[in-house]
Design a protein around this motif. Structure first.
Motif, PDB file in Angstrom:
ATOM      1  N   ALA A 138       0.832  -1.206   0.000  1.00  0.00           N
ATOM      2  CA  ALA A 138       0.000   0.000   0.000  1.00  0.00           C
ATOM      3  C   ALA A 138       0.868   1.258   0.000  1.00  0.00           C
ATOM      4  CB  ALA A 138      -0.933  -0.007   1.205  1.00  0.00           C
TER       5      ALA A 138
ATOM      6  N   LEU B 145       2.280   1.764  -3.491  1.00  0.00           N
ATOM      7  CA  LEU B 145       1.276   2.332  -4.389  1.00  0.00           C
ATOM      8  C   LEU B 145       1.040   3.809  -4.082  1.00  0.00           C
ATOM      9  CD1 LEU B 145      -1.204  -0.672  -4.409  1.00  0.00           C
ATOM     10  CD2 LEU B 145       0.002   0.226  -6.413  1.00  0.00           C
ATOM     11  N   THR B 146       1.067   4.153  -2.796  1.00  0.00           N
ATOM     12  CA  THR B 146       0.916   5.554  -2.399  1.00  0.00           C
ATOM     13  C   THR B 146       1.992   6.415  -3.055  1.00  0.00           C
ATOM     14  OG1 THR B 146      -0.046   4.965  -0.237  1.00  0.00           O
ATOM     15  CG2 THR B 146       0.912   7.158  -0.448  1.00  0.00           C
TER      16      THR B 146
ATOM     17  N   ALA C 186       1.874   6.490  -6.994  1.00  0.00           N
ATOM     18  CA  ALA C 186       0.794   7.351  -7.491  1.00  0.00           C
ATOM     19  C   ALA C 186       1.199   8.822  -7.433  1.00  0.00           C
ATOM     20  CB  ALA C 186      -0.478   7.112  -6.683  1.00  0.00           C
TER      21      ALA C 186
ATOM     22  N   LEU D  18      -2.847   3.280 -12.975  1.00  0.00           N
ATOM     23  CA  LEU D  18      -2.760   3.481 -11.527  1.00  0.00           C
ATOM     24  C   LEU D  18      -3.594   4.681 -11.090  1.00  0.00           C
ATOM     25  CD1 LEU D  18      -1.167   2.329  -9.018  1.00  0.00           C
ATOM     26  CD2 LEU D  18       0.482   4.150  -9.431  1.00  0.00           C
TER      27      LEU D  18
ATOM     28  N   HIS E 203      -9.308   5.929 -11.511  1.00  0.00           N
ATOM     29  CA  HIS E 203     -10.191   5.364 -10.491  1.00  0.00           C
ATOM     30  C   HIS E 203     -11.267   4.458 -11.083  1.00  0.00           C
ATOM     31  CE1 HIS E 203      -9.196   8.733  -7.361  1.00  0.00           C
ATOM     32  NE2 HIS E 203      -8.137   8.093  -7.823  1.00  0.00           N
TER      33      HIS E 203
ATOM     34  N   ARG F 107      -5.110  -1.817 -11.319  1.00  0.00           N
ATOM     35  CA  ARG F 107      -4.367  -0.769 -10.629  1.00  0.00           C
ATOM     36  C   ARG F 107      -3.300  -1.388  -9.723  1.00  0.00           C
ATOM     37  NH1 ARG F 107      -8.313   3.234  -7.742  1.00  0.00           N
ATOM     38  NH2 ARG F 107      -6.568   4.678  -7.944  1.00  0.00           N
ATOM     39  N   GLU F 108      -3.655  -2.472  -9.058  1.00  0.00           N
ATOM     40  CA  GLU F 108      -2.709  -3.181  -8.196  1.00  0.00           C
ATOM     41  C   GLU F 108      -1.507  -3.667  -8.986  1.00  0.00           C
ATOM     42  OE1 GLU F 108      -3.519  -6.838  -5.196  1.00  0.00           O
ATOM     43  OE2 GLU F 108      -3.771  -7.305  -7.321  1.00  0.00           O
TER      44      GLU F 108
ATOM     45  N   ASP G 201      -1.426   6.016   2.727  1.00  0.00           N
ATOM     46  CA  ASP G 201      -2.754   6.412   2.257  1.00  0.00           C
ATOM     47  C   ASP G 201      -3.652   5.178   2.319  1.00  0.00           C
ATOM     48  OD1 ASP G 201      -5.039   7.109   0.870  1.00  0.00           O
ATOM     49  OD2 ASP G 201      -3.977   8.185  -0.709  1.00  0.00           O
TER      50      ASP G 201
ATOM     51  N   TRP H 285      -5.285   3.145  -0.652  1.00  0.00           N
ATOM     52  CA  TRP H 285      -4.623   2.032  -1.342  1.00  0.00           C
ATOM     53  C   TRP H 285      -4.788   0.722  -0.582  1.00  0.00           C
ATOM     54  CZ3 TRP H 285      -3.813   2.483  -6.199  1.00  0.00           C
ATOM     55  CH2 TRP H 285      -3.592   3.746  -6.743  1.00  0.00           C
TER      56      TRP H 285
ATOM     57  N   VAL I 114      -7.964  -0.309  -2.137  1.00  0.00           N
ATOM     58  CA  VAL I 114      -7.798  -0.826  -3.504  1.00  0.00           C
ATOM     59  C   VAL I 114      -7.288  -2.266  -3.470  1.00  0.00           C
ATOM     60  CG1 VAL I 114      -6.447  -0.603  -5.636  1.00  0.00           C
ATOM     61  CG2 VAL I 114      -7.477   1.427  -4.586  1.00  0.00           C
TER      62      VAL I 114
END
Length: 286
Positions: free
Chosen positions: A106, A109-110, A113, A163, A166, A173-174, A239, A242, A245
């Motif tokens: 997570a 990904l934060t 992004a 990514l 939405h 996205r993962e 975040d 994520w 997600v």
């Protein structure tokens, strides 16, 4: 439990593995509510009120919620236990599925992004839309004594738009950050050496260090001087969107955790456990 399509699925997502208390309400790929509180490390006091206020604001209750997504570590021993215990309690009491996800993923990904949004807005990264441009992400959590909790993920710049979209499925996205190396605790000098070898071996390679970077700033500065913009250092807080997600992606695949068996991921034994193991080994040898 009604398994609706991902677009309508509603999750409560949270993480307390770092100094940041992160909570979010996620519907599909949209973050409806979120909070990030790092004033003090007193997550045990603030977590439940934060969730209650958020659910009340969004007018979500037991009937509207489809599941719980929780960061299961690694990170602070106490922090990880707080989140996992809360998630198990809510999931059991409300009879909802619980999904334990990697806090490091997570965090990766934060940070990625943030990197993607910045590169897209400024249009200064020549590789952003180049399918040959690839990157490796190292999420960092300080583990003290020169160590970090980390893992590594890989992706292509051409996939970063997914990514940020939405409307894209959570699984897509993962996968913009694919797992290369599992969660572990490592000396940061070894991580930096590994990153340097990646950059030397491939001129299209970029490396991102995201999360708790400040403690490693001296080594990161040296890498930046040597490799320039191919090294990106992105300090960021967790975040919980994520976390949501990753939870959505797991539920879409039909995965969920056993509420009674879900345990924190510490990546290493505690000091007390280490001493007990040493004592047991000594006694076994006598």
């Amino acid at each position: 439990m009604s398994y609706e399509t991902e677009q309508h699925r509603r999750l409560l997502a949270f993480d307390t593995s770092t100094a940041t208390l992160a909570v979010a309400l996620v519907q599909g790929g949209e973050v409806k509510q979120c909070t990030h509180d790092n004033a003090e490390r007193n997550h045990s006091i603030k977590l439940v009120p934060a969730m209650h206020d958020m659910l009340q604001t969004e007018q979500w209750g037991e009937a509207q919620l489809d599941g719980i997504a929780v960061g299961m570590g690694p990170g602070s021993y106490t922090g990880v236990r707080i989140a996992v215990t809360a998630a198990k309690t809510i999931a059991w009491a409300w009879n909802k599925p619980v999904i334990g996800v990697s806090s490091l993923r997570a965090l990766a990904l934060t940070g990625t992004a943030i990197y993607a949004a910045s590169a897209k807005d400024r249009c200064v990264d020549a590789n952003y839309s180049d399918k040959q441009g690839n990157f490796t992400v190292y999420p960092l959590m300080n583990a003290r004594r020169g160590q970090v909790y980390t893992s590594s993920f890989t992706g292509f710049h051409a996939e970063l738009n997914t990514l940020l979209d939405h409307a894209s499925q959570a699984c897509s996205r993962e996968q913009a950050c694919k797992v290369e190396r599992e969660d572990s605790i490592r000396m940061f000098v070894d991580v930096a050496r590994e990153a340097e070898q990646l950059l030397l071996a491939d001129s299209n390679q970029n490396v991102l260090f995201v999360g708790e970077t400040i403690q490693q700033q001296d080594i990161l500065d040296e890498l930046s001087i040597k490799f320039g913009a191919r090294i990106q250092v992105i300090p960021c807080e967790m975040d919980a969107g994520w976390i949501g997600v990753l939870g959505q992606a797991a539920l879409t695949r039909g995965e969920q955790s056993d509420v009674h068996r879900l345990e924190p991921n510490y990546t290493q034994v505690t000091e007390a456990e280490a001493k007990l193991n040493a004592l047991n080994a000594q006694q076994a040898n006598n």
